[in-house]
Scaffold this active site. Structure first.
Site, mmCIF file in Angstrom:
data_model
loop_
_atom_site.group_PDB
_atom_site.id
_atom_site.type_symbol
_atom_site.label_atom_id
_atom_site.label_comp_id
_atom_site.label_asym_id
_atom_site.label_seq_id
_atom_site.Cartn_x
_atom_site.Cartn_y
_atom_site.Cartn_z
ATOM 1 N N LYS A 164 0.835 -1.215 0.000
ATOM 2 C CA LYS A 164 0.000 0.000 0.000
ATOM 3 C C LYS A 164 0.863 1.256 0.000
ATOM 4 O O LYS A 164 0.426 2.317 -0.454
ATOM 5 C CB LYS A 164 -1.012 -0.021 1.146
ATOM 6 C CG LYS A 164 -0.447 0.062 2.560
ATOM 7 C CD LYS A 164 -0.248 1.456 3.063
ATOM 8 C CE LYS A 164 0.605 1.446 4.323
ATOM 9 N NZ LYS A 164 1.080 2.778 4.699
ATOM 10 N N VAL A 252 10.917 8.273 7.231
ATOM 11 C CA VAL A 252 10.992 7.209 6.240
ATOM 12 C C VAL A 252 9.714 7.152 5.367
ATOM 13 O O VAL A 252 8.607 7.351 5.871
ATOM 14 C CB VAL A 252 11.278 5.850 6.926
ATOM 15 C CG1 VAL A 252 10.087 5.385 7.750
ATOM 16 C CG2 VAL A 252 11.663 4.794 5.909
HETATM 17 N N1 NDP Z 1 4.336 6.718 11.010
HETATM 18 C C1 NDP Z 1 3.261 5.943 10.859
HETATM 19 O O1 NDP Z 1 2.124 6.457 10.846
HETATM 20 C C2 NDP Z 1 3.401 4.466 10.705
HETATM 21 C C3 NDP Z 1 4.620 3.882 10.397
HETATM 22 N N2 NDP Z 1 4.718 2.533 10.228
HETATM 23 C C4 NDP Z 1 5.993 1.900 9.893
HETATM 24 O O2 NDP Z 1 6.862 1.961 11.017
HETATM 25 C C5 NDP Z 1 8.227 2.002 10.579
HETATM 26 C C6 NDP Z 1 8.914 3.180 11.238
HETATM 27 O O3 NDP Z 1 8.249 4.341 10.809
HETATM 28 P P1 NDP Z 1 8.316 5.730 11.572
HETATM 29 O O4 NDP Z 1 8.548 5.551 13.017
HETATM 30 O O5 NDP Z 1 7.113 6.500 11.189
HETATM 31 O O6 NDP Z 1 9.623 6.363 10.884
HETATM 32 P P2 NDP Z 1 10.535 7.569 11.348
HETATM 33 O O7 NDP Z 1 11.309 7.964 10.164
HETATM 34 O O8 NDP Z 1 9.714 8.586 12.066
HETATM 35 O O9 NDP Z 1 11.510 6.908 12.434
HETATM 36 C C7 NDP Z 1 12.367 5.861 12.147
HETATM 37 C C8 NDP Z 1 12.964 5.304 13.422
HETATM 38 O O10 NDP Z 1 13.849 4.245 13.100
HETATM 39 C C9 NDP Z 1 15.096 4.442 13.722
HETATM 40 N N3 NDP Z 1 16.155 4.022 12.821
HETATM 41 C C10 NDP Z 1 16.363 4.400 11.542
HETATM 42 N N4 NDP Z 1 17.438 3.778 11.044
HETATM 43 C C11 NDP Z 1 17.910 2.994 12.036
HETATM 44 C C12 NDP Z 1 19.006 2.101 12.140
HETATM 45 N N5 NDP Z 1 19.841 1.907 11.113
HETATM 46 N N6 NDP Z 1 19.199 1.465 13.315
HETATM 47 C C13 NDP Z 1 18.372 1.680 14.350
HETATM 48 N N7 NDP Z 1 17.319 2.499 14.315
HETATM 49 C C14 NDP Z 1 17.100 3.142 13.171
HETATM 50 C C15 NDP Z 1 15.206 5.937 13.997
HETATM 51 O O11 NDP Z 1 16.011 6.079 15.138
HETATM 52 P P3 NDP Z 1 16.553 7.474 15.724
HETATM 53 O O12 NDP Z 1 15.513 8.510 15.439
HETATM 54 O O13 NDP Z 1 16.702 7.206 17.168
HETATM 55 O O14 NDP Z 1 17.832 7.749 15.039
HETATM 56 C C16 NDP Z 1 13.745 6.280 14.263
HETATM 57 O O15 NDP Z 1 13.448 6.033 15.596
HETATM 58 C C17 NDP Z 1 8.169 2.085 9.051
HETATM 59 O O16 NDP Z 1 8.348 0.795 8.537
HETATM 60 C C18 NDP Z 1 6.760 2.578 8.767
HETATM 61 O O17 NDP Z 1 6.284 2.169 7.502
HETATM 62 C C19 NDP Z 1 3.644 1.713 10.382
HETATM 63 C C20 NDP Z 1 2.420 2.234 10.713
HETATM 64 C C21 NDP Z 1 2.202 3.656 10.903
HETATM 65 O O1 13P Z 2 1.330 3.028 7.412
HETATM 66 C C1 13P Z 2 0.856 4.116 7.705
HETATM 67 C C2 13P Z 2 -0.499 4.257 8.241
HETATM 68 O O2 13P Z 2 -1.129 3.030 8.438
HETATM 69 C C3 13P Z 2 1.655 5.344 7.528
HETATM 70 O O3 13P Z 2 1.839 5.614 6.185
HETATM 71 P P1 13P Z 2 3.008 6.567 5.669
HETATM 72 O O4 13P Z 2 4.296 5.879 6.036
HETATM 73 O O5 13P Z 2 2.806 6.705 4.219
HETATM 74 O O6 13P Z 2 2.875 7.871 6.409
#
Ligand code: NDP
Ligand code: 13P
Length: 298
Positions: A164, A252
């Site tokens: 998605k 990301v």
């Molecule tokens: N945001 C959303 O609404 C949603 C996100 N997701 C999924 O969750 C996952 C994370 O997304 P999100 O939190 O939003 O992303 P962000 O970009 O906000 O944060 C990424 C996180 O991953 C950590 N990180 C990145 N690279 C590394 C590494 N090499 N080693 C260790 N830690 C690392 C960062 O750590 P630090 O900051 O401490 O450096 C940070 O805490 C993704 O797969 C996303 O698709 C799923 C559902 C909803």
């Molecule tokens: O997976 C998500 C909501 O379910 C978040 O989507 P995005 O990473 O595109 O913001």
């Protein structure tokens, strides 16, 4: 190991939102690569000693992170990432399988923007695991504003959650090119068919694509500027450079690398995935208008 304790690993958008949610009923720790001023922030070693872990780091980073940091001590794990590893084309459950037994791991799916979860707004999630017992153990940690469902279709949830993101990029492009709601609805509907076809090849259940993990999350992300992936698509429609879009985003957008992974897998296994393939071409510089013409021609 500290019995009945829980920690979130990764304090990005989603990790912080999950931490907020899981901290409602009992103390939940959080750790991350970068130290932060957050309640119950601990070092990695303390977090790793918890019986329950929720891992929210990007899909492309997981293999290296596991190799460098993870020690299995019997923890129960929920994976919160949504993506497919681009370098190998491996699904996250395949990567985790080298580190954690199947019965100790589950995958979260469903429509859940972190920005809404962190405000305590209601949502519904699916916990996908081969073990119903794992679901039963995690379920009590979730607050009342998150309704949880159980499914054993791990691969279906993983593919739906990853795919998605690629379709949200496509939808953002469609919106940015002002092609209209008819075109966008057609794209999303054909996208749903496409991801189900891709999933079927790997043994995913159709029902996962029709429920929260598939249609639910697709309709959410492919229709909102709250989605990072959708915003990547908007940027591409304006002919912005991908690197500039990602720098501006600062978070990301899993669809970018997942488009590569899907392209690789669909070519290897001869699966028809026209939308994902065009997204990959656009990410590599193809003009989005030409892509749309190619997608729409009879
Ligand atoms: N945001 C959303 O609404 C949603 C996100 N997701 C999924 O969750 C996952 C994370 O997304 P999100 O939190 O939003 O992303 P962000 O970009 O906000 O944060 C990424 C996180 O991953 C950590 N990180 C990145 N690279 C590394 C590494 N090499 N080693 C260790 N830690 C690392 C960062 O750590 P630090 O900051 O401490 O450096 C940070 O805490 C993704 O797969 C996303 O698709 C799923 C559902 C909803
Ligand atoms: O997976 C998500 C909501 O379910 C978040 O989507 P995005 O990473 O595109 O913001």
């Amino acid at each position: 190991m500290q019995n009945n304790s829980i920690a979130v690993i990764g304090a990005g958008k989603w990790g912080q939102a999950l931490h907020f949610a899981l901290n409602q009923k009992q103390k939940c720790y959080i750790t991350s690569r970068t130290k932060r001023e957050l309640d119950n922030f601990v070092d990695l070693e303390t977090a790793m000693d918890c019986e329950y872990l929720v891992i929210a780091i990007p899909a492309q980073e997981i293999r290296t992170w596991l190799k460098e940091n993870f020690v299995f001590k019997g923890q129960k794990i929920l994976v919160a990432s949504k993506g497919i590893e681009a370098s190998s084309g491996e699904f996250l459950n395949e990567i985790y399988a080298s580190f954690v037994p199947d019965e100790n791991i589950g995958f979260i799916s469903g429509p859940s923007f972190a920005a809404e979860v962190i405000k305590g707004l209601p949502c519904a999630l699916v916990i996908n695991s081969t073990s119903k017992n794992l679901y039963d153990l995690f379920q009590p940690f979730f607050p009342n504003f998150i309704k949880t469902y159980y499914s054993k279709d791990v691969i279906g949830a993983e593919i739906a959650g990853a795919y998605k993101n690629v379709l949200a990029i496509a939808s953002g492009i469609c919106e940015g090119l002002q092609l209209g709601k008819n075109a966008q609805a057609s794209l999303i509907a054909r996208g749903l068919v496409e991801m189900q076809r891709f999933g079927k090849y790997f043994g995913a259940k159709k029902s996962s694509f029709l429920g929260l993990s598939g249609a639910g999350d697709l309709f959410l992300t492919a229709n909102s500027t709250m989605s990072r992936n959708f915003r990547v698509g908007l940027g591409l429609s304006q002919n912005k450079k991908l690197e500039d879009i990602l720098e501006e985003l600062g978070e990301v957008a899993e669809g970018v690398k997942t488009a590569d992974a899907i392209d690789k897998l669909s070519k290897k296994y001869k699966i028809y995935t026209p939308i994902a393939n065009e997204v990959k071409l656009i990410l590599n510089g193809k003009n989005p208008k030409d892509s749309l013409k190619d997608l729409l021609k009879n």
